[in-house]
Design a protein around this motif. Structure first.
Motif, short mmCIF file in Angstrom:
data_model
loop_
_atom_site.label_atom_id
_atom_site.label_comp_id
_atom_site.label_asym_id
_atom_site.label_seq_id
_atom_site.Cartn_x
_atom_site.Cartn_y
_atom_site.Cartn_z
N ILE A 173 53.26 40.06 47.66
CA ILE A 173 52.18 40.24 48.64
C ILE A 173 52.02 41.73 48.93
CG2 ILE A 173 51.30 39.55 50.90
CD1 ILE A 173 51.82 37.20 48.98
N PRO A 174 50.84 42.30 48.71
CA PRO A 174 50.65 43.75 48.86
C PRO A 174 50.92 44.25 50.29
CG PRO A 174 48.79 42.75 47.70
CD PRO A 174 49.60 41.63 48.25
N ILE A 182 44.95 36.52 53.27
CA ILE A 182 45.04 35.34 52.41
C ILE A 182 44.91 34.13 53.33
CG2 ILE A 182 46.44 34.04 50.78
CD1 ILE A 182 47.85 36.67 50.07
N GLY A 183 43.84 33.40 53.22
CA GLY A 183 43.53 32.33 54.16
C GLY A 183 44.43 31.12 54.04
N GLY A 242 39.59 33.51 50.96
CA GLY A 242 39.30 32.57 52.03
C GLY A 242 40.19 31.34 52.04
N ALA A 243 40.15 30.63 53.14
CA ALA A 243 40.94 29.40 53.30
C ALA A 243 40.62 28.42 52.19
CB ALA A 243 40.65 28.77 54.66
N GLY A 244 41.67 27.88 51.58
CA GLY A 244 41.48 26.85 50.56
C GLY A 244 40.81 27.32 49.29
N VAL A 276 48.70 35.98 56.38
CA VAL A 276 48.86 34.90 55.41
C VAL A 276 48.73 33.60 56.20
CG1 VAL A 276 50.35 33.80 53.71
CG2 VAL A 276 50.38 36.30 53.95
N GLY A 277 47.72 32.81 55.90
CA GLY A 277 47.40 31.64 56.71
C GLY A 277 48.34 30.46 56.52
#
Length: 340
Positions: free
Chosen positions: A220-221, A204-205, A182-184, A227-228
């Motif tokens: 990165i898979p 990926i947030g 999640g984000a952050g 990707v945020g």
């Protein structure tokens, strides 16, 4: 017998001893603490019967140092512990219940002021989350206790800001089952590094690893499609990045890898990448971009010059060989703006 006319009755009930320090509303299936009697106590013990901490219930209780949370508590509403900067310890007896609790904002979790977390009297230095499928938003935000986190198989999601600001956190183990960060989630965990991302990861947030100065994992898979924004901004130790090679469309948000001063190599596989503004701004060490498929590279989108790693790197390699004479395959019908 039935009274001949309306009759008023007064019911008497006794408040349990463990609830006397609180102002609360009790219903058939819930008990909400809305405040406490007096503000001078340095500790509160919330019994298992409490299910909700109401809005601003402990607002401004500056003397509060220790909070004990019962296993029945599920909702921490807005500002529940706002202004309680003095909290030093939070004690729980059920880790699964804590991870599934809902924290409405950054002031609802008593850990948010840097309090240490204790499970059955022991500080949670090694945080073992086996058997827990989701870590809810802000569950461990700003907690200085964990040095390591191990998520068990079956865990699929790490919530927003779940471990943000955990300054002692040095390592995290991701299970193969994980699909979303999640984000952050780990924002500002300055000592954190990790193992490889799992192959099933999809998202990926934004800000997920922002300002994680020790973070080195950049592979990165292929399963990732999002990707945020700011996801890895300020990761000072990130030296190499590999974007997916699975033929999918991948979206990379604003400044996702900006200000990574050690980043020297970026690899992009066979995927259509949409790179938003300034994805690689401030990456002064970039020297090369490696691609495996010219068709997909030409189909990608670059929102501005700093979105394209070539703008800083200057060297393009196709399947390991530097591109000196650029020959586009016949399958290429359109070359994206700023592609080269």
């Amino acid at each position: 017998s039935v009274p001949a006319e309306d009759t008023a009755y007064t019911a008497k009930f006794a408040v349990r001893e463990d609830m006397k320090p609180f102002i609360f509303v009790s219903e058939a299936d819930s008990c909400t603490v809305t405040g406490r009697v007096g503000e001078d106590a340095d500790k509160v013990v919330l019994p298992d019967s409490v299910t909700v901490i109401g809005d601003s219930a402990f607002y401004g209780c500056k003397q509060l140092r220790k909070v004990t949370v019962g296993k029945g508590l599920h909702f921490f509403r807005y500002g529940a512990f706002e202004g309680c900067e003095g909290i030093e310890e939070v004690h729980i007896s059920d880790l699964s219940a804590w991870c599934s609790a809902v924290f409405f904002d950054e002031h609802s979790n008593p850990l948010s002021y840097g309090a240490r977390l204790y499970l059955n009297g022991e500080e949670t230095v090694e945080l073992n989350l086996q058997g827990i499928e989701k870590i809810e938003d802000r569950a461990f935000e700003n907690c200085p206790s964990p040095a390591s986190v191990s998520l068990g198989e079956g865990a699929e999601e790490i919530g927003r800001y779940a471990f943000a600001g955990c300054l002692s956190l040095k390592s995290v183990r991701f299970p193969a089952s994980l699909t979303s960060i999640g984000a952050g989630a780990f924002r500002g965990c300055t000592a954190l590094d990790g193992e490889s991302f799992p192959a099933k990861l999809e998202s990926i947030g934004g800000e997920a690893f922002r300002n994680c100065g020790a973070w080195t994992v950049g592979d990165i898979p292929d399963s990732v499609t999002y990707v945020g924004a700011y996801a890895f901004e300020g990761c000072a130790s990130l030296g190499a990045l590999s974007l997916p090679d699975g033929g999918k469309a991948v979206s990379v948000g604003v400044r996702a890898f900006a200000d990574c001063p050690a980043l020297s190599s970026v690899s992009v596989g066979a995927c259509r990448v949409r790179l938003e503004n300034d994805v690689f701004a401030g990456c002064s060490a970039l020297r090369e971009v490696r691609i495996s498929d010219l068709f997909f590279w030409c189909e990608s989108e670059f929102a501005n010059p700093s979105a394209n790693p070539l703008s800083a790197a200057g060297k393009l390699l196709l399947n390991g060989a530097e591109v000196v004479d650029l020959v586009l395959p016949e399958s290429v019908e359109t070359v994206a703006a700023r592609a080269f």
